[in-house]
Motif scaffolding. Structure first.
Motif, short mmCIF file in Angstrom:
data_model
loop_
_atom_site.label_atom_id
_atom_site.label_comp_id
_atom_site.label_asym_id
_atom_site.label_seq_id
_atom_site.Cartn_x
_atom_site.Cartn_y
_atom_site.Cartn_z
N SER A 339 48.19 33.91 64.28
CA SER A 339 47.53 32.71 63.73
C SER A 339 47.91 32.56 62.27
O SER A 339 48.13 33.55 61.56
N GLY A 345 41.11 25.67 59.94
CA GLY A 345 41.88 25.49 61.15
C GLY A 345 43.10 26.40 61.17
O GLY A 345 43.45 27.03 60.16
N TYR A 346 43.74 26.48 62.33
CA TYR A 346 44.88 27.39 62.51
C TYR A 346 46.05 26.66 63.15
O TYR A 346 45.90 25.67 63.86
N GLU A 347 47.22 27.19 62.85
CA GLU A 347 48.43 26.83 63.57
C GLU A 347 49.13 28.12 63.96
O GLU A 347 48.72 29.22 63.55
N ARG A 388 46.02 31.02 71.73
CA ARG A 388 46.44 30.14 70.63
C ARG A 388 46.47 28.68 71.06
O ARG A 388 47.48 27.98 70.89
N ASN A 389 45.38 28.20 71.59
CA ASN A 389 45.28 26.79 71.96
C ASN A 389 44.70 26.00 70.79
O ASN A 389 43.60 25.46 70.86
N PHE A 390 45.46 25.95 69.69
CA PHE A 390 44.95 25.31 68.48
C PHE A 390 45.07 23.79 68.59
O PHE A 390 46.06 23.26 69.09
N LYS A 391 44.04 23.10 68.10
CA LYS A 391 44.05 21.64 68.12
C LYS A 391 43.74 21.12 66.73
O LYS A 391 43.02 21.75 65.97
#
Length: 391
Positions: A339, A345-347, A388-391
């Motif tokens: 991450s 928030g994350y990418e 890692r289902n980042f939105k």
């Protein structure tokens, strides 16, 4: 003698710390579990572990003894294992402790001809990440006896204040103008370790070889700093595997850090909830939070994870492999592997970027970031994609 240390189900429940190593390569006390068994048995240790880890941690094809890598040795347990005959399997409460095989035998295919041998005494087995700091004091005391019995300690400078007589100093270790209190537990300073001026240290404590404690540090008992690490600020009941840095002010307590971690200046972790409630930790098997039964539980940080200055970790935070954390506010209690981000928030921290950083980190230690290391991290990246289902 040659042995193999095998992973049981604890490899899964000890993630993310075990994504990059067999269970027996975890450190608690002074030594890793593999180092403990090697010293007790005067043996070379191999590993029966996940296929993608086996290049770095190979199986010993000539081994006759297979020992559970999540179990820590003691004198009584070692005696029981040495008494095994070929075909014997030592067990307790459904746990396979050890088995003796023909060389090149495979524990996964082995079935004893008779009833397993029951082991009656207690032993320490680690199943979850928090077990590492929970059992660190007991293991540190055992390792201290194992490493120092019959040996003479080197001396420290007269500028230091020594309280108690459970202090052992390896050759090349040094300290100046610091206080060491071993009345509540032993203090071990490894080869070429350094304690800089104005530090206050209480046992039980281990500073492994080639590591440093920076000026003015406050270190409480049940703490282990692994090799090639640098620490400062305030630390309590924490275990750092090695090659990691927490070099500045800030609190680290009831926590475990893997290899190649870096804690930015003035970063802190909470180890006690405001309502004094039981702490929960992210569990990779359940894919949800698990009750620990603990009131005090801080930060679990896997290999290559890093945080920027002034990072604030909530009670019971798990940071996965190669997580890179920064920004204001409290990041969430589970920070997925690879991450990049924080409370905002994350990418995804891509492998390309991660490899570029890791290459520089390894170069600072004059070590190669080679194909084996890259392959392990590639596998971990793929194994952890689901989180890692980042939105």
């Amino acid at each position: 003698m040659t042995i193999n240390l095998f992973d049981d189900g604890a490899w899964n429940s000890l993630r993310p710390l075990t994504f990059t190593r067999p269970v027996a390569d975890l450190r608690l006390g002074i030594l890793t579990i593999a180092e403990k068994w090697s010293k007790y048995l005067n043996a070379d240790a191999g590993f029966k572990t996940q296929a993608y880890l086996s290049t770095k941690y190979p199986l010993n094809q000539e081994a006759e003894l297979y020992i559970n890598g999540s179990i820590c040795p003691d004198v009584q347990l070692v005696e029981a294992i040495l008494g095994l005959k070929t075909g014997d399997v030592l067990m307790k409460d459904g746990i396979t402790i050890a088995g003796k095989f023909e060389p090149a035998g495979d524990i996964a295919l082995f079935h004893p001809a008779g009833a397993p041998i029951a082991y009656e005494a207690d032993f320490i087995k680690i199943n979850y990440p928090e077990d590492i700091f929970k059992f660190n004091d007991v293991e540190l005391r055992k390792d201290f006896q194992l490493l120092t019995t019959g040996r003479t300690s080197a001396s420290l400078s007269a500028t230091n204040t020594l309280i108690g007589d459970q202090i052992f100093v390896e050759q090349g270790a040094s300290a100046e103008c610091s206080t060491f209190n071993s009345k509540n537990g032993p203090i071990y300073l490894g080869r070429n370790a350094q304690v800089w001026e104005g530090s206050n240290i209480r046992g039980s404590f281990a500073l492994c070889h080639d590591s440093q404690v920076k000026m003015g540090a406050k270190i409480y008992g049940q703490t282990t700093i692994g090799p090639f690490s640098r620490v400062g600020g305030e630390i309590n009941n924490a275990v750092i595997w090695g090659y990691s840095s927490k070099g500045h002010e800030g609190y680290l307590g009831n926590s475990v850090l893997g290899q190649w971690c870096n804690i930015g200046a003035d970063s802190n972790n909470s180890n006690l909830k405001n309502n004094y409630a039981e702490v929960r930790l992210w569990d990779y098997q359940k894919e949800s939070f698990r009750r620990t039964g603990l009131q005090f539980c801080g930060l679990i940080m896997a290999d290559h994870a890093k945080c920027a200055i002034n990072t604030m970790f909530n009670t019971g935070t798990v940071a996965g492999v190669s997580a890179n954390i920064f920004g204001a506010g409290f990041p969430r209690n589970f920070i997925p592997d690879f991450s990049w981000g924080g409370s905002h928030g994350y990418e995804v921290y891509t492998l390309k970027k991660m490899f570029e950083t890791a290459t520089k980190v390894f170069e600072r230690r004059n070590l190669p970031f080679d194909a084996t290391e890259k392959e392990i991290l590639q596998q971990v990246f793929e194994l952890t994609a689901v989180n890692r289902n980042f939105k």
